[in-house]
Design a protein around this motif. Sequence first.
Motif, PDB file in Angstrom:
ATOM      1  N   MET A  63       0.828  -1.187   0.000  1.00  0.00           N
ATOM      2  CA  MET A  63       0.000   0.000   0.000  1.00  0.00           C
ATOM      3  C   MET A  63       0.874   1.254   0.000  1.00  0.00           C
ATOM      4  SD  MET A  63      -3.212   0.557   0.014  1.00  0.00           S
ATOM      5  CE  MET A  63      -4.541   1.496   0.578  1.00  0.00           C
ATOM      6  N   LEU A  64       1.941   1.228   0.758  1.00  0.00           N
ATOM      7  CA  LEU A  64       2.849   2.364   0.820  1.00  0.00           C
ATOM      8  C   LEU A  64       3.497   2.607  -0.539  1.00  0.00           C
ATOM      9  CD1 LEU A  64       4.026   4.495   2.691  1.00  0.00           C
ATOM     10  CD2 LEU A  64       5.849   2.893   3.267  1.00  0.00           C
ATOM     11  N   THR A  65       3.831   1.529  -1.232  1.00  0.00           N
ATOM     12  CA  THR A  65       4.422   1.649  -2.571  1.00  0.00           C
ATOM     13  C   THR A  65       3.444   2.321  -3.524  1.00  0.00           C
ATOM     14  OG1 THR A  65       5.677  -0.368  -2.182  1.00  0.00           O
ATOM     15  CG2 THR A  65       5.468   0.359  -4.456  1.00  0.00           C
ATOM     16  N   TYR A  66       2.187   1.971  -3.421  1.00  0.00           N
ATOM     17  CA  TYR A  66       1.163   2.577  -4.275  1.00  0.00           C
ATOM     18  C   TYR A  66       1.122   4.091  -4.077  1.00  0.00           C
ATOM     19  CZ  TYR A  66      -3.443   4.012  -5.868  1.00  0.00           C
ATOM     20  OH  TYR A  66      -4.470   4.687  -6.477  1.00  0.00           O
ATOM     21  N   PHE A  67       1.120   4.528  -2.813  1.00  0.00           N
ATOM     22  CA  PHE A  67       1.076   5.959  -2.536  1.00  0.00           C
ATOM     23  C   PHE A  67       2.335   6.668  -3.031  1.00  0.00           C
ATOM     24  CE2 PHE A  67      -2.076   4.706   0.790  1.00  0.00           C
ATOM     25  CZ  PHE A  67      -3.136   5.395   0.234  1.00  0.00           C
ATOM     26  N   LYS A  68       3.488   6.033  -2.869  1.00  0.00           N
ATOM     27  CA  LYS A  68       4.733   6.633  -3.354  1.00  0.00           C
ATOM     28  C   LYS A  68       4.713   6.774  -4.865  1.00  0.00           C
ATOM     29  CE  LYS A  68       7.854   5.145   0.324  1.00  0.00           C
ATOM     30  NZ  LYS A  68       9.005   4.303   0.660  1.00  0.00           N
ATOM     31  N   GLU A  69       4.274   5.722  -5.556  1.00  0.00           N
ATOM     32  CA  GLU A  69       4.212   5.774  -7.020  1.00  0.00           C
ATOM     33  C   GLU A  69       3.180   6.792  -7.494  1.00  0.00           C
ATOM     34  OE1 GLU A  69       3.522   1.788  -8.286  1.00  0.00           O
ATOM     35  OE2 GLU A  69       5.579   1.148  -7.865  1.00  0.00           O
ATOM     36  N   SER A  70       2.063   6.888  -6.804  1.00  0.00           N
ATOM     37  CA  SER A  70       1.043   7.873  -7.166  1.00  0.00           C
ATOM     38  C   SER A  70       1.570   9.287  -7.001  1.00  0.00           C
ATOM     39  CB  SER A  70      -0.206   7.689  -6.301  1.00  0.00           C
ATOM     40  OG  SER A  70      -0.791   6.446  -6.546  1.00  0.00           O
ATOM     41  N   TYR A  71       2.276   9.524  -5.903  1.00  0.00           N
ATOM     42  CA  TYR A  71       2.852  10.845  -5.676  1.00  0.00           C
ATOM     43  C   TYR A  71       3.878  11.181  -6.764  1.00  0.00           C
ATOM     44  CZ  TYR A  71       5.441  14.652  -3.568  1.00  0.00           C
ATOM     45  OH  TYR A  71       6.062  15.851  -3.354  1.00  0.00           O
ATOM     46  N   GLU A  72       4.724  10.244  -7.114  1.00  0.00           N
ATOM     47  CA  GLU A  72       5.715  10.466  -8.165  1.00  0.00           C
ATOM     48  C   GLU A  72       5.042  10.743  -9.509  1.00  0.00           C
ATOM     49  OE1 GLU A  72       9.041  10.843  -8.036  1.00  0.00           O
ATOM     50  OE2 GLU A  72       8.770  10.774  -5.866  1.00  0.00           O
ATOM     51  N   GLU A  73       3.973  10.042  -9.794  1.00  0.00           N
ATOM     52  CA  GLU A  73       3.225  10.258 -11.035  1.00  0.00           C
ATOM     53  C   GLU A  73       2.668  11.686 -11.069  1.00  0.00           C
ATOM     54  OE1 GLU A  73       1.596   9.124 -14.732  1.00  0.00           O
ATOM     55  OE2 GLU A  73       2.922   7.952 -13.448  1.00  0.00           O
ATOM     56  N   LEU A  74       2.068  12.109  -9.976  1.00  0.00           N
ATOM     57  CA  LEU A  74       1.538  13.468  -9.907  1.00  0.00           C
ATOM     58  C   LEU A  74       2.641  14.515 -10.024  1.00  0.00           C
ATOM     59  CD1 LEU A  74      -1.117  13.120  -7.075  1.00  0.00           C
ATOM     60  CD2 LEU A  74      -1.556  13.685  -9.458  1.00  0.00           C
ATOM     61  N   LYS A  75       3.741  14.257  -9.379  1.00  0.00           N
ATOM     62  CA  LYS A  75       4.841  15.213  -9.338  1.00  0.00           C
ATOM     63  C   LYS A  75       5.535  15.358 -10.697  1.00  0.00           C
ATOM     64  CE  LYS A  75       9.205  15.677  -6.883  1.00  0.00           C
ATOM     65  NZ  LYS A  75      10.062  15.052  -5.894  1.00  0.00           N
ATOM     66  N   ASN A  76       5.684  14.255 -11.426  1.00  0.00           N
ATOM     67  CA  ASN A  76       6.508  14.265 -12.638  1.00  0.00           C
ATOM     68  C   ASN A  76       5.737  14.255 -13.953  1.00  0.00           C
ATOM     69  OD1 ASN A  76       8.915  14.219 -11.121  1.00  0.00           O
ATOM     70  ND2 ASN A  76       8.708  12.009 -10.846  1.00  0.00           N
ATOM     71  N   HIS A  77       4.471  13.827 -13.948  1.00  0.00           N
ATOM     72  CA  HIS A  77       3.781  13.622 -15.225  1.00  0.00           C
ATOM     73  C   HIS A  77       2.475  14.395 -15.384  1.00  0.00           C
ATOM     74  CE1 HIS A  77       6.639  10.537 -16.316  1.00  0.00           C
ATOM     75  NE2 HIS A  77       6.454   9.958 -15.126  1.00  0.00           N
ATOM     76  N   VAL A  78       2.013  15.044 -14.344  1.00  0.00           N
ATOM     77  CA  VAL A  78       0.739  15.758 -14.416  1.00  0.00           C
ATOM     78  C   VAL A  78       1.013  17.244 -14.589  1.00  0.00           C
ATOM     79  CG1 VAL A  78      -1.359  16.374 -13.149  1.00  0.00           C
ATOM     80  CG2 VAL A  78      -0.457  14.052 -13.029  1.00  0.00           C
ATOM     81  N   THR A  79       0.352  17.842 -15.585  1.00  0.00           N
ATOM     82  CA  THR A  79       0.485  19.285 -15.790  1.00  0.00           C
ATOM     83  C   THR A  79      -0.882  19.933 -15.629  1.00  0.00           C
ATOM     84  OG1 THR A  79       0.151  19.042 -18.159  1.00  0.00           O
ATOM     85  CG2 THR A  79       2.420  19.054 -17.387  1.00  0.00           C
ATOM     86  N   LEU A  80      -0.900  21.097 -15.024  1.00  0.00           N
ATOM     87  CA  LEU A  80      -2.140  21.830 -14.832  1.00  0.00           C
ATOM     88  C   LEU A  80      -2.416  22.678 -16.069  1.00  0.00           C
ATOM     89  CD1 LEU A  80      -1.688  23.021 -11.150  1.00  0.00           C
ATOM     90  CD2 LEU A  80      -3.149  21.189 -11.990  1.00  0.00           C
ATOM     91  N   PRO A  81      -3.691  22.862 -16.409  1.00  0.00           N
ATOM     92  CA  PRO A  81      -4.009  23.716 -17.561  1.00  0.00           C
ATOM     93  C   PRO A  81      -3.707  25.182 -17.232  1.00  0.00           C
ATOM     94  CG  PRO A  81      -6.009  23.050 -16.451  1.00  0.00           C
ATOM     95  CD  PRO A  81      -4.887  22.306 -15.799  1.00  0.00           C
ATOM     96  N   SER A  82      -3.552  25.957 -18.284  1.00  0.00           N
ATOM     97  CA  SER A  82      -3.337  27.394 -18.080  1.00  0.00           C
ATOM     98  C   SER A  82      -4.608  28.017 -17.517  1.00  0.00           C
ATOM     99  CB  SER A  82      -2.967  28.058 -19.401  1.00  0.00           C
ATOM    100  OG  SER A  82      -4.086  28.028 -20.281  1.00  0.00           O
ATOM    101  N   ARG A  83      -4.471  29.243 -17.033  1.00  0.00           N
ATOM    102  CA  ARG A  83      -5.621  29.936 -16.449  1.00  0.00           C
ATOM    103  C   ARG A  83      -6.722  30.139 -17.492  1.00  0.00           C
ATOM    104  NH1 ARG A  83      -5.235  32.691 -11.740  1.00  0.00           N
ATOM    105  NH2 ARG A  83      -7.131  33.768 -11.134  1.00  0.00           N
ATOM    106  N   ALA A  84      -6.337  30.494 -18.723  1.00  0.00           N
ATOM    107  CA  ALA A  84      -7.324  30.714 -19.792  1.00  0.00           C
ATOM    108  C   ALA A  84      -8.030  29.410 -20.157  1.00  0.00           C
ATOM    109  CB  ALA A  84      -6.636  31.300 -21.019  1.00  0.00           C
ATOM    110  N   GLU A  85      -7.281  28.335 -20.256  1.00  0.00           N
ATOM    111  CA  GLU A  85      -7.882  27.042 -20.595  1.00  0.00           C
ATOM    112  C   GLU A  85      -8.811  26.571 -19.475  1.00  0.00           C
ATOM    113  OE1 GLU A  85      -6.536  22.595 -22.139  1.00  0.00           O
ATOM    114  OE2 GLU A  85      -5.037  23.973 -21.346  1.00  0.00           O
ATOM    115  N   ALA A  86      -8.405  26.775 -18.234  1.00  0.00           N
ATOM    116  CA  ALA A  86      -9.247  26.385 -17.100  1.00  0.00           C
ATOM    117  C   ALA A  86     -10.542  27.196 -17.096  1.00  0.00           C
ATOM    118  CB  ALA A  86      -8.486  26.574 -15.784  1.00  0.00           C
TER     119      ALA A  86
END
Length: 62
Positions: free
Chosen positions: A1-24
């Motif tokens: 379970m701890l591994t899942y949370f670590k991998e999820s955090y790494e995914e969010l940190k390295n691969h997720v980008t937020l849309p620009s203010r205009a796009e949002a």
Amino acid sequence: MLTYFKESYEELKNHVTLPSRAEASNLMVIVAVFSIVFALATWGVDSLFSKLIQLYFNALIG
């Protein structure tokens, strides 16, 4: 379970980008318009069924 949370955090940190203010903002408008249209459609169907049920029971009783 701890591994899942670590991998999820790494995914969010390295691969997720937020849309620009205009796009949002554009997406927010689309969601708001869709929500209003869907609410009006639901209200219309509910009103129609209500009238049909009233007619049915009035014909059954009267």
